[in-house]
Design a protein around this motif. Structure first.
Motif, PDB file in Angstrom:
ATOM      1  N   LEU A 190       0.830  -1.200   0.000  1.00 50.80           N
ATOM      2  CA  LEU A 190       0.000   0.000   0.000  1.00 50.80           C
ATOM      3  C   LEU A 190       0.866   1.252   0.000  1.00 50.80           C
ATOM      4  N   MET A 191       1.943   1.239   0.769  1.00 56.18           N
ATOM      5  CA  MET A 191       2.860   2.381   0.814  1.00 56.18           C
ATOM      6  C   MET A 191       3.567   2.574  -0.526  1.00 56.18           C
ATOM      7  N   VAL A 192       3.961   1.482  -1.159  1.00 58.64           N
ATOM      8  CA  VAL A 192       4.641   1.574  -2.455  1.00 58.64           C
ATOM      9  C   VAL A 192       3.708   2.173  -3.506  1.00 58.64           C
ATOM     10  N   ILE A 193       2.470   1.688  -3.535  1.00 58.75           N
ATOM     11  CA  ILE A 193       1.496   2.218  -4.500  1.00 58.75           C
ATOM     12  C   ILE A 193       1.235   3.696  -4.241  1.00 58.75           C
ATOM     13  N   GLY A 194       1.111   4.080  -2.974  1.00 59.48           N
ATOM     14  CA  GLY A 194       0.891   5.477  -2.629  1.00 59.48           C
ATOM     15  C   GLY A 194       2.071   6.351  -3.021  1.00 59.48           C
ATOM     16  N   CYS A 195       3.289   5.835  -2.859  1.00 57.48           N
ATOM     17  CA  CYS A 195       4.487   6.592  -3.225  1.00 57.48           C
ATOM     18  C   CYS A 195       4.553   6.830  -4.724  1.00 57.48           C
ATOM     19  N   VAL A 196       4.281   5.789  -5.500  1.00 55.92           N
ATOM     20  CA  VAL A 196       4.305   5.930  -6.962  1.00 55.92           C
ATOM     21  C   VAL A 196       3.227   6.909  -7.421  1.00 55.92           C
ATOM     22  N   ALA A 197       2.029   6.792  -6.827  1.00 52.81           N
ATOM     23  CA  ALA A 197       0.942   7.697  -7.195  1.00 52.81           C
ATOM     24  C   ALA A 197       1.279   9.140  -6.840  1.00 52.81           C
ATOM     25  N   ALA A 198       1.869   9.358  -5.659  1.00 49.39           N
ATOM     26  CA  ALA A 198       2.250  10.717  -5.249  1.00 49.39           C
ATOM     27  C   ALA A 198       3.307  11.294  -6.178  1.00 49.39           C
ATOM     28  N   SER A 199       4.237  10.459  -6.632  1.00 51.14           N
ATOM     29  CA  SER A 199       5.273  10.923  -7.546  1.00 51.14           C
ATOM     30  C   SER A 199       4.677  11.367  -8.876  1.00 51.14           C
ATOM     31  N   ILE A 200       3.753  10.578  -9.391  1.00 48.19           N
ATOM     32  CA  ILE A 200       3.117  10.911 -10.675  1.00 48.19           C
ATOM     33  C   ILE A 200       2.268  12.175 -10.551  1.00 48.19           C
ATOM     34  N   ILE A 201       1.486  12.264  -9.483  1.00 47.25           N
ATOM     35  CA  ILE A 201       0.606  13.417  -9.289  1.00 47.25           C
ATOM     36  C   ILE A 201       1.424  14.698  -9.112  1.00 47.25           C
ATOM     37  N   SER A 202       2.520  14.619  -8.330  1.00 47.24           N
ATOM     38  CA  SER A 202       3.350  15.807  -8.124  1.00 47.24           C
ATOM     39  C   SER A 202       3.953  16.293  -9.441  1.00 47.24           C
ATOM     40  N   TYR A 203       4.355  15.360 -10.283  1.00 46.31           N
ATOM     41  CA  TYR A 203       4.928  15.765 -11.574  1.00 46.31           C
ATOM     42  C   TYR A 203       3.882  16.450 -12.443  1.00 46.31           C
ATOM     43  N   ILE A 204       2.669  15.900 -12.460  1.00 50.36           N
ATOM     44  CA  ILE A 204       1.596  16.485 -13.275  1.00 50.36           C
ATOM     45  C   ILE A 204       1.239  17.886 -12.784  1.00 50.36           C
ATOM     46  N   LEU A 205       1.181  18.060 -11.458  1.00 42.74           N
ATOM     47  CA  LEU A 205       0.789  19.353 -10.903  1.00 42.74           C
ATOM     48  C   LEU A 205       1.872  20.416 -11.075  1.00 42.74           C
ATOM     49  N   LEU A 206       3.139  20.026 -11.014  1.00 38.43           N
ATOM     50  CA  LEU A 206       4.236  20.998 -11.065  1.00 38.43           C
ATOM     51  C   LEU A 206       4.787  21.222 -12.469  1.00 38.43           C
ATOM     52  N   GLN A 207       4.410  20.392 -13.412  1.00 34.60           N
ATOM     53  CA  GLN A 207       4.988  20.489 -14.746  1.00 34.60           C
ATOM     54  C   GLN A 207       4.715  21.836 -15.403  1.00 34.60           C
ATOM     55  N   SER A 208       3.497  22.351 -15.213  1.00 35.40           N
ATOM     56  CA  SER A 208       3.153  23.630 -15.831  1.00 35.40           C
ATOM     57  C   SER A 208       3.908  24.793 -15.199  1.00 35.40           C
ATOM     58  N   TRP A 209       4.319  24.656 -13.968  1.00 38.14           N
ATOM     59  CA  TRP A 209       5.055  25.720 -13.271  1.00 38.14           C
ATOM     60  C   TRP A 209       6.536  25.669 -13.603  1.00 38.14           C
ATOM     61  N   SER A 210       7.131  24.474 -13.513  1.00 36.32           N
ATOM     62  CA  SER A 210       8.555  24.324 -13.830  1.00 36.32           C
ATOM     63  C   SER A 210       8.838  22.846 -14.087  1.00 36.32           C
ATOM     64  N   GLU A 211       9.356  22.552 -15.263  1.00 42.37           N
ATOM     65  CA  GLU A 211       9.684  21.172 -15.613  1.00 42.37           C
ATOM     66  C   GLU A 211      10.803  20.636 -14.722  1.00 42.37           C
ATOM     67  N   ILE A 212      11.782  21.483 -14.429  1.00 44.95           N
ATOM     68  CA  ILE A 212      12.911  21.047 -13.596  1.00 44.95           C
ATOM     69  C   ILE A 212      12.449  20.708 -12.187  1.00 44.95           C
ATOM     70  N   VAL A 213      11.651  21.611 -11.590  1.00 52.24           N
ATOM     71  CA  VAL A 213      11.153  21.364 -10.239  1.00 52.24           C
ATOM     72  C   VAL A 213      10.275  20.122 -10.213  1.00 52.24           C
ATOM     73  N   ALA A 214       9.451  19.925 -11.257  1.00 47.95           N
ATOM     74  CA  ALA A 214       8.582  18.752 -11.320  1.00 47.95           C
ATOM     75  C   ALA A 214       9.399  17.463 -11.319  1.00 47.95           C
ATOM     76  N   ILE A 215      10.474  17.444 -12.095  1.00 51.50           N
ATOM     77  CA  ILE A 215      11.319  16.250 -12.154  1.00 51.50           C
ATOM     78  C   ILE A 215      12.016  16.007 -10.820  1.00 51.50           C
ATOM     79  N   ILE A 216      12.534  17.084 -10.209  1.00 49.95           N
ATOM     80  CA  ILE A 216      13.263  16.940  -8.956  1.00 49.95           C
ATOM     81  C   ILE A 216      12.334  16.461  -7.839  1.00 49.95           C
ATOM     82  N   VAL A 217      11.156  17.103  -7.709  1.00 49.42           N
ATOM     83  CA  VAL A 217      10.227  16.704  -6.649  1.00 49.42           C
ATOM     84  C   VAL A 217       9.750  15.277  -6.853  1.00 49.42           C
ATOM     85  N   ALA A 218       9.418  14.918  -8.097  1.00 49.84           N
ATOM     86  CA  ALA A 218       8.973  13.550  -8.378  1.00 49.84           C
ATOM     87  C   ALA A 218      10.068  12.534  -8.061  1.00 49.84           C
ATOM     88  N   SER A 219      11.317  12.889  -8.362  1.00 49.04           N
ATOM     89  CA  SER A 219      12.422  11.967  -8.061  1.00 49.04           C
ATOM     90  C   SER A 219      12.639  11.833  -6.561  1.00 49.04           C
TER      91      SER A 219
END
Length: 340
Positions: A190-219
């Motif tokens: 459950l934790m692994v699935i939540g982590c992967v989902a949070a990574s994907i969602i953070s990238y989608i939400l931050l991509q429009s603001w900054s591609e670099i920040v989106a990649i760093i936060v998702a990583s």
């Protein structure tokens, strides 16, 4: 649940509700007196109610440092900058000025993370025990800042050491297992699935603001997968063991204690957990009814919050699968120490 934990959860719930309601009801313009009064009330919640709540729940009850108030003021300023009407939001423009310095800092942290991974891999392959235990043995617990920094530096090697079974092949054998929720298989998945989902969602939400920040936060979020695996293996296989005449108690990766045998005065079975629920120097570890209690001659530090929230404990309630074996092992170890 201890009082400090209750108040932390209380403030977390309060802040989430206040920010959600504030963003939802913030007027788009200040065209009427009602809009001004509404925005004034929301501002009072952001910059008065929440800081007072943080001071009481986290700093006063949780015994943290006063300077940490800057965290809630910064968060309120960010929410105000993103949600207030245009005629007021520019007053919080200083928050947006930090965009590029933040990106630069994140890039430096990313490079440091890469170096830490390599260093952690090299160190973990030679370790014979939990690196955090070595940090506690090396640095005096009275020097809180030094020990805190040592635990931060040891955390990387700890994650690699426990997440990869080959690294922990020489780990001391476990005397008993604490009944922890994080030891369950379904919990780690459950934790692994939540982590992967949070990574994907953070990238989608931050991509429009900054591609670099989106990649760093998702990583960053994805990198916590290693900590999730390490936490599961600690809880399942290494929750309670003896190392160099010390009893090591692991509450997963979140918190741990290193107790000298000479500091354990007695052990009592079947002592109710609720008797000392509100005692600040008593901690209960494990799910269900506790069946083992350790009374300590002097307070011992429980390193909670991944080692960053130290608290003094004089009594530990445990829920273990083999309480009698733990008692026998402690008595045998103490006899060896006394004989020496």
């Amino acid at each position: 649940m201890r009082v400090k934990v209750k108040f932390r959860l209380l403030f977390l719930s309060l802040s989430l509700i206040c920010f959600w309601l504030g963003v939802h009801f913030t007027p788009d313009t200040l065209s009427s007196a009602d809009d001004k009064w509404l925005l004034g009330g929301i501002s009072a919640v952001y910059f008065l109610l929440l800081p007072i709540g943080y001071w009481y729940c986290i700093i006063k009850i949780g015994q943290q440092k006063l300077w940490k108030l800057i965290m809630i003021f910064s968060l309120s300023s960010l929410v105000a900058r993103l949600s207030y009407p245009a005629e007021l939001s520019h007053y919080f423009e200083f928050v947006m000025w930090l965009r590029y310095p933040i990106i630069a800092v994140l890039l430096l942290i990313e490079l440091y993370l890469i170096v830490s991974v390599i260093r952690g891999l090299l160190n973990a392959r030679k370790l014979k025990g939990d690196p955090r235990v070595g940090a506690v043995e090396t640095y005096n617990e009275d020097a809180e800042k030094t020990l805190t920094m040592a635990l931060i530096l040891a955390s990387e090697a700890t994650n690699w050491y426990y997440s990869i079974p080959w690294f922990s092949r020489q780990h001391p054998s476990t005397t008993a297992h604490i009944t922890l929720l994080s030891a369950r298989r379904w919990h780690v998945w459950l934790m692994v699935i939540g982590c992967v989902a949070a990574s994907i969602i953070s990238y989608i939400l931050l991509q429009s603001w900054s591609e670099i920040v989106a990649i760093i936060v998702a990583s960053f979020i994805s990198y916590t997968l290693m900590a999730i695996v390490a936490n599961h293996r600690i809880s399942r296989h290494y929750s309670l063991y003896f190392l160099r005449n010390k009893l090591v108690i692991n509450n997963g990766l979140w918190g741990f204690m290193v107790i000298d045998m000479a500091d354990i005065s007695c052990m009592l079975n079947q002592e109710a957990k609720s008797e000392t629920k509100d005692d600040t120097e008593v901690i209960s570890i494990g799910r269900g009814q506790t069946n083992l209690t350790l009374n300590l001659v002097k307070p011992v530090i429980y390193h909670g919050g991944l080692g960053q929230l130290p608290e003094s404990m004089s009594k530990i309630h445990l829920s273990v699968d083999k309480p009698q074996e733990v008692i026998a092992a402690i008595e045998a170890s103490r006899n060896i120490v006394l004989a020496a």
